[in-house]
Scaffold this active site. Structure first.
Site, PDB file in Angstrom:
ATOM      1  CD  GLU A 149      -2.619   1.437   0.075  1.00 11.87           C
ATOM      2  OE1 GLU A 149      -2.510   2.522  -0.519  1.00 11.87           O
ATOM      3  OE2 GLU A 149      -3.341   0.524  -0.344  1.00 11.87           O
ATOM      4  N   GLY A 172     -23.627  10.728 -16.636  1.00 12.98           N
ATOM      5  CA  GLY A 172     -23.795  11.463 -15.389  1.00 12.98           C
ATOM      6  C   GLY A 172     -23.263  10.672 -14.216  1.00 12.98           C
ATOM      7  CB  SER A 196      -5.517   2.046  -2.214  1.00 11.32           C
ATOM      8  OG  SER A 196      -4.929   0.937  -2.830  1.00 11.32           O
ATOM      9  CG  ASP A 215     -20.419  10.492 -17.816  1.00 13.01           C
ATOM     10  OD1 ASP A 215     -20.285   9.818 -16.777  1.00 13.01           O
ATOM     11  OD2 ASP A 215     -21.521  10.736 -18.345  1.00 13.01           O
ATOM     12  CB  ILE A 216     -16.764   6.157 -16.344  1.00 13.47           C
ATOM     13  CG1 ILE A 216     -15.464   6.927 -16.076  1.00 13.47           C
ATOM     14  CG2 ILE A 216     -16.472   4.693 -16.658  1.00 13.47           C
ATOM     15  CD1 ILE A 216     -14.517   6.998 -17.242  1.00 13.47           C
ATOM     16  CG  ASP A 233     -21.814   5.655 -12.658  1.00 17.14           C
ATOM     17  OD1 ASP A 233     -20.995   5.044 -11.946  1.00 17.14           O
ATOM     18  OD2 ASP A 233     -21.489   6.211 -13.730  1.00 17.14           O
ATOM     19  CG  ASP A 269      -0.960   5.097  -0.972  1.00 14.92           C
ATOM     20  OD1 ASP A 269      -1.757   4.756  -1.860  1.00 14.92           O
ATOM     21  OD2 ASP A 269      -1.186   4.925   0.243  1.00 14.92           O
TER      22      ASP A 269
END
Length: 653
Positions: free
Chosen positions: A301, A630, A570, A611-612, A632, A305
């Site tokens: 992690e 839009g 993450s 937008d996906i 979701d 990052d």
């Protein structure tokens, strides 16, 4: 008529006793269900002494949301006029009237004024009293309890009473009805399992690549491995940038997972040669935390990052909020309170929603008597929060008491008032929680009802979901919601609707449009008290998440000295946080300030995001929610478009 001072109450003790009579006392709290693993023993001995804490009701809680919107809504004349930490603490501290009224009741009830102390931040009244005294004071009976798993002992009552005219001034009382969860935590899981690093490292799950191959990757193979060049191309982030502002370090939270400098240097040499070897985060170590570690002990992690953030923000610095000593970072069921303590000294004793300060049955206790524990005091107000904080960890709403979550959610509101942007990874299990968390499949109500995440459902943070460049596609094609079913566990972008918080006003239109134009095919229930009612799988009235998204799969990393591919929300979170950090640098250079809570701006300006519209986030035996034009509940409003976002925020005050 209420006496005007504590002194007049002391002189008029008999009068006070008649005013605060037993007849006027009402039930303040009552335990509805038995606490797991706690066994009731005998009645508390009358002469036993106890430390009694009364949490005083905070002022202005009902105003808090509107106060935050006043500085966060781009249509407000006060947009970006943020508060100081001192102004925030003063605004929400209990009033002098509250302290006076409660202390007056205590003295009128026979607790000498010389015993009663008010804490420095005004949140508590504390005094010593015997079992006999507090049974009389609260018109109840106290019993001793024993925890069969931990061996701990405590006293508690089934309910207690407070005079009707005093109730509005008291949040909760300890000892009271609370005994804390079982040793395994409220959700039946240890912290090692409950606090999930929001990443799906693919080590041992699919093929590994070699560093030499990784260096040869270019924009034509971003469907195989996402490098810094792929991220810049996806979101139109320029490589050149203005000089970093000295007061704009990017904040990154870590707990129980540690970076290795060797991994960072390997990554810099492979993918970001402009970043000098040895570049490392500024330490902001909390309650005995330490970093870095030898490369063989590195955590996936932390490495992920920093290897995502540095190429985007350099030469800007990164501040590492490494939290808790090695003992507590694995052995408590609470989450994030010690981190928030270190940012805001008033939070250490702040009372809200029936919780005051840290919960001794959930949170770390310092000084830590463990042989390897941190023997200093709990750190309160030790660090100034950075303008942007990225957190890639989380739990589920089911894991912790609702009051614990609500009190913490208020702290994110307070940080937003101060101009701090707090981003959380939305989770990696789609509409479910981690398998083995609350149930065998991470879902509620016999494994069928969707499980909202914590603290993601808090309306005052920005949730980041995950997208992916699917095989055969390029960075110039639209991304899709992450769904990776291969390997030991599937991975899908976390999203859904809260069982605690209602839909916030800034999100209402977007959620309503989603339900109107793209109604999910699943039955729903209305309100968190009706979980699973009529076969419903999600709360139609709950706060929706995520808010935004970014790439989170096939991320090129070095961990434990080897090249590998990683992923998870993450990964998405430090990417989005880094973009906000860069925008703040530009605003500061233009004489403007930080961004604060960004959701109201983004929901009013969704065109600055990509937008996906492809993909779902499966879980709980379903396909989950579908992406749609839009907002979701799989990818939120979409992924960053850096030039559009930069222009929008440079145009704002």
């Amino acid at each position: 008529m209420r006496p005007s001072s504590h002194l007049s109450l002391t002189r008029g003790l008999l009068l006070g006793l008649s005013v605060f009579s037993a007849a006027s006392a009402l039930v303040h709290e009552k335990r509805e269900v038995a606490s797991p693993n706690w066994s009731r023993l005998s009645r508390a001995h009358p002469s036993d002494k106890h430390v009694v804490r009364i949490g005083l009701t905070q002022t202005s809680l009902e105003e808090a949301h509107d106060l935050l919107m006043n500085v966060s809504d781009p249509s407000s004349s006060n947009y970006a006029n943020f508060w100081t930490a001192e102004e925030v603490a003063d605004k929400f501290a209990p009033s002098k009237e509250t302290a006076r009224e409660v202390q007056g009741w205590l003295t009128a009830s026979g607790i000498p004024a010389t015993r009663i102390k008010q804490t420095q931040n005004r949140g508590w009244l504390v005094f010593h009293a015997t079992s006999k005294e507090i049974e009389s004071l609260f018109n109840t009976t106290y019993y001793e309890y024993h925890n069969r798993q931990t061996g701990k002992k405590a006293i508690a009552c089934d309910e207690y009473h407070i005079p009707e005219e005093i109730q509005k001034h008291v949040d909760y009382v300890h000892p009271g009805i609370r005994l804390g969860p079982s040793a395994a935590g409220a959700g039946g899981n240890s912290k090692r399992n409950a606090i999930k690093k929001r990443s799906a490292l693919k080590a041992h799950e699919r093929r590994k690549a070699h560093a030499n191959h990784a260096r040869g990757l270019n924009l034509t193979t971003c469907d195989e491995a996402i490098t810094p060049d792929c991220i810049r191309a996806l979101y139109k982030i320029p490589t050149s940038r203005a000089a970093a502002h000295p007061n704009n370090s990017l904040g990154v939270f870590e707990e129980g997972d540690y970076y290795a400098q060797k991994d960072l240097d390997l990554f810099f040499r492979a993918f970001s040669r402009n970043i000098p070897n040895g570049t490392h985060p500024i330490p902001a170590f909390i309650d005995g935390a330490e970093a870095p570690v030898p490369v063989e002990n590195a955590g996936g992690e932390s490495d992920l990052d920093f290897q995502l953030a540095y190429p985007l923000v350099h030469p800007q610095t990164i501040t590492l909020y490494q939290t808790d000593d090695a003992n507590w970072s694995y052995n408590t069921t609470g989450f994030l309170n010690t981190f928030l303590d270190a940012l805001d000294g008033s939070y250490c004793t702040y009372c809200a929603y029936g919780e005051c300060g840290n919960d001794p049955s959930l949170d770390p206790i310092y000084p830590d008597t463990d042989p390897d524990g941190y023997d200093g005091k709990l750190m309160c107000g030790a660090f100034k929060p950075t303008n942007v904080i990225s957190v890639s960890y989380g739990m589920q709403e089911y894991d912790l008491p609702e009051s614990y979550q609500q009190r913490q959610c208020m702290e994110y509101l307070k940080l937003g008032l101060q101009g701090v942007s707090v981003l959380f990874a939305s989770g990696d299990d789609g509409v479910a929680g981690p398998p083995g968390d609350a149930t065998t499949n991470g879902c509620l109500a016999n494994g069928t009802v969707f499980s909202p995440a914590f603290p993601n459902s808090c309306p005052y943070i920005t949730n980041v979901g995950a997208t992916k460049v699917y095989p055969g596609y390029t960075v110039h094609d639209p991304e899709s919601a992450v769904y990776d079913p291969a390997g030991l566990s599937s991975y899908a972008s976390g999203g859904g609707f809260s069982n605690i918080y209602p839909i916030p006003d800034y999100q209402a239109d977007a959620v309503a449009k989603y339900f109107k134009d793209h109604k999910p095919k699943y039955p729903y229930y209305e309100g968190g008290k009706n979980i699973g009612k009529n076969g419903g799988l999600y709360n139609r009235l709950g706060r929706g998440y995520p808010d935004v998204a970014a790439n989170g799969d096939n991320i090129a990393v070095f961990t434990n000295g080897e090249f590998d591919l990683s992923g998870g929300t993450s990964a998405s979170t430090p990417i989005f946080a880094s973009i906000l950090n860069r925008i703040i640098d530009e605003r500061l250079a233009a004489g403007k300030g930080p961004l604060g809570f960004v959701n109201p701006v983004l929901y009013k300006n969704p065109s600055v995001l990509n937008d996906i519209t492809n993909g779902t986030n499966p879980g709980c035996g379903t396909e989950g929610f579908s992406t749609a034009p839009g907002w979701d509940p799989a990818t939120g409003l979409g992924t960053p478009n850096y030039p559009k976002m930069l222009k929008m925020w440079l145009d704002l005050p």
